[in-house]
Motif scaffolding. Structure first.
Motif, PDB file in Angstrom:
ATOM      1  N   SER A 105      -2.379  -7.288  -6.923  1.00 47.79           N
ATOM      2  CA  SER A 105      -3.032  -8.558  -6.574  1.00 47.79           C
ATOM      3  C   SER A 105      -2.129  -9.363  -5.635  1.00 47.79           C
ATOM      4  CB  SER A 105      -3.305  -9.375  -7.841  1.00 47.79           C
ATOM      5  OG  SER A 105      -2.092  -9.918  -8.337  1.00 47.79           O
ATOM      6  N   PRO A 106      -2.718 -10.236  -4.811  1.00 54.10           N
ATOM      7  CA  PRO A 106      -1.909 -11.078  -3.923  1.00 54.10           C
ATOM      8  C   PRO A 106      -0.892 -11.935  -4.683  1.00 54.10           C
ATOM      9  CG  PRO A 106      -4.181 -11.088  -3.198  1.00 54.10           C
ATOM     10  CD  PRO A 106      -4.154 -10.369  -4.517  1.00 54.10           C
ATOM     11  N   ALA A 107      -1.263 -12.451  -5.848  1.00 51.90           N
ATOM     12  CA  ALA A 107      -0.327 -13.281  -6.620  1.00 51.90           C
ATOM     13  C   ALA A 107       0.864 -12.449  -7.090  1.00 51.90           C
ATOM     14  CB  ALA A 107      -1.037 -13.918  -7.810  1.00 51.90           C
ATOM     15  N   THR A 108       0.580 -11.250  -7.582  1.00 47.79           N
ATOM     16  CA  THR A 108       1.659 -10.354  -8.024  1.00 47.79           C
ATOM     17  C   THR A 108       2.537  -9.960  -6.844  1.00 47.79           C
ATOM     18  OG1 THR A 108       0.332  -9.498  -9.849  1.00 47.79           O
ATOM     19  CG2 THR A 108       2.154  -8.112  -9.098  1.00 47.79           C
ATOM     20  N   CYS A 109       1.912  -9.684  -5.721  1.00 49.02           N
ATOM     21  CA  CYS A 109       2.643  -9.308  -4.511  1.00 49.02           C
ATOM     22  C   CYS A 109       3.592 -10.435  -4.097  1.00 49.02           C
ATOM     23  CB  CYS A 109       1.663  -8.991  -3.385  1.00 49.02           C
ATOM     24  SG  CYS A 109       2.457  -8.474  -1.856  1.00 49.02           S
ATOM     25  N   HIS A 110       3.057 -11.637  -4.044  1.00 43.82           N
ATOM     26  CA  HIS A 110       3.876 -12.792  -3.652  1.00 43.82           C
ATOM     27  C   HIS A 110       5.068 -12.961  -4.594  1.00 43.82           C
ATOM     28  CE1 HIS A 110       4.928 -16.621  -1.925  1.00 43.82           C
ATOM     29  NE2 HIS A 110       4.947 -17.143  -3.144  1.00 43.82           N
ATOM     30  N   GLU A 168      -2.671  -8.546   2.868  1.00 44.56           N
ATOM     31  CA  GLU A 168      -2.673  -7.178   3.384  1.00 44.56           C
ATOM     32  C   GLU A 168      -1.590  -6.341   2.693  1.00 44.56           C
ATOM     33  OE1 GLU A 168      -1.907  -4.920   7.624  1.00 44.56           O
ATOM     34  OE2 GLU A 168      -2.645  -6.985   7.659  1.00 44.56           O
ATOM     35  N   LEU A 169      -0.424  -6.944   2.483  1.00 46.40           N
ATOM     36  CA  LEU A 169       0.670  -6.274   1.777  1.00 46.40           C
ATOM     37  C   LEU A 169       0.223  -5.895   0.361  1.00 46.40           C
ATOM     38  CD1 LEU A 169       3.646  -5.652   2.553  1.00 46.40           C
ATOM     39  CD2 LEU A 169       4.260  -7.835   1.510  1.00 46.40           C
ATOM     40  N   ALA A 170      -0.423  -6.827  -0.309  1.00 42.60           N
ATOM     41  CA  ALA A 170      -0.917  -6.588  -1.671  1.00 42.60           C
ATOM     42  C   ALA A 170      -1.934  -5.449  -1.686  1.00 42.60           C
ATOM     43  CB  ALA A 170      -1.548  -7.865  -2.224  1.00 42.60           C
ATOM     44  N   ASP A 171      -2.844  -5.450  -0.712  1.00 41.74           N
ATOM     45  CA  ASP A 171      -3.859  -4.408  -0.626  1.00 41.74           C
ATOM     46  C   ASP A 171      -3.216  -3.036  -0.428  1.00 41.74           C
ATOM     47  OD1 ASP A 171      -6.662  -3.589  -0.473  1.00 41.74           O
ATOM     48  OD2 ASP A 171      -6.211  -3.174   1.643  1.00 41.74           O
ATOM     49  N   GLN A 174       7.648   0.401  -2.719  1.00 42.66           N
ATOM     50  CA  GLN A 174       6.534   0.419  -1.769  1.00 42.66           C
ATOM     51  C   GLN A 174       6.525  -0.869  -0.942  1.00 42.66           C
ATOM     52  OE1 GLN A 174       4.617   2.653  -0.676  1.00 42.66           O
ATOM     53  NE2 GLN A 174       2.927   1.578   0.269  1.00 42.66           N
ATOM     54  N   LEU A 175       6.710  -2.002  -1.600  1.00 45.25           N
ATOM     55  CA  LEU A 175       6.750  -3.276  -0.880  1.00 45.25           C
ATOM     56  C   LEU A 175       7.901  -3.300   0.131  1.00 45.25           C
ATOM     57  CD1 LEU A 175       5.945  -5.761  -3.781  1.00 45.25           C
ATOM     58  CD2 LEU A 175       4.478  -5.212  -1.813  1.00 45.25           C
ATOM     59  N   LEU A 176       9.052  -2.793  -0.256  1.00 44.83           N
ATOM     60  CA  LEU A 176      10.194  -2.757   0.666  1.00 44.83           C
ATOM     61  C   LEU A 176       9.911  -1.850   1.865  1.00 44.83           C
ATOM     62  CD1 LEU A 176      13.159  -2.694  -1.873  1.00 44.83           C
ATOM     63  CD2 LEU A 176      12.483  -4.583  -0.364  1.00 44.83           C
ATOM     64  N   ARG A 177       9.285  -0.701   1.615  1.00 41.71           N
ATOM     65  CA  ARG A 177       8.923   0.193   2.733  1.00 41.71           C
ATOM     66  C   ARG A 177       7.961  -0.507   3.690  1.00 41.71           C
ATOM     67  NH1 ARG A 177       9.415   4.208  -1.245  1.00 41.71           N
ATOM     68  NH2 ARG A 177       7.251   4.020  -1.900  1.00 41.71           N
ATOM     69  N   LEU A 178       6.966  -1.187   3.131  1.00 43.46           N
ATOM     70  CA  LEU A 178       5.977  -1.887   3.964  1.00 43.46           C
ATOM     71  C   LEU A 178       6.622  -3.025   4.751  1.00 43.46           C
ATOM     72  CD1 LEU A 178       3.080  -1.939   1.352  1.00 43.46           C
ATOM     73  CD2 LEU A 178       3.070  -0.684   3.526  1.00 43.46           C
TER      74      LEU A 178
END
Length: 154
Positions: free
Chosen positions: A34-39, A26-29, A11-15
């Motif tokens: 969570s933003p920390a996990t996303c980062h 915004e990516l995390a949302d 999902q992150l790669l698609r975004l």
């Protein structure tokens, strides 16, 4: 490897393919994490080489580079040395967007973007046919870009 990617990584790669400038929050949302996990995950994807580059996609027409040509190239010899020499020279040409070693009637397909036909003719005469080992070229001018730089279907 693609096997080590879970649903969230994909999902992150698609975004990121859709818009690499998306802020982390915004990516995390959008990925429901969570933003920390996303980062942390994005950094892991970058470090693992899943993302090669994040850059702007420019509009060639607005930059006076509206003419796109695909050039089929046949080399005079099919040896590792002749392929290597051609590839080094093609990498040094700023007008070359992509260069592919292919199977079939041609050795390479080269994607070139220039201002117009006159610009291409100058490039062809001065640089393309002078590339190491070039025996023959066949040029295809793109009339319409139907699909260009589509995101990977992951």
């Amino acid at each position: 490897m693609a096997d080590d990617l879970d649903r969230i990584d994909r999902q992150l790669l698609r975004l990121l393919q859709k818009d690499g400038r998306t802020p982390n929050a915004e990516l995390a949302d959008k990925a429901h994490i969570s933003p920390a996990t996303c980062h942390r995950r994005v950094q892991r994807l970058l470090a693992g080489g899943h993302v090669r580059d994040i850059r702007a996609q420019l509009d060639p027409a607005k930059l006076d580079l509206a003419t796109l040509a695909i050039v089929g190239v046949v080399l005079d010899r099919s040896t590792p040395d002749s392929f290597a020499a051609f590839e080094r020279a093609a990498q040094d040409m700023p007008a070359v967007l992509d260069c592919y070693l292919v199977a079939g009637d041609f050795d390479y397909f080269v994607k070139i973007r220039v201002r117009d036909m006159a610009d291409f003719n100058r490039l062809h005469a001065a640089r393309l046919i002078a590339l190491p080992g070039v025996r023959q070229t066949r040029t295809f001018f793109v009339m319409k870009e139907v699909v260009d730089n589509r995101p990977l279907d992951i």
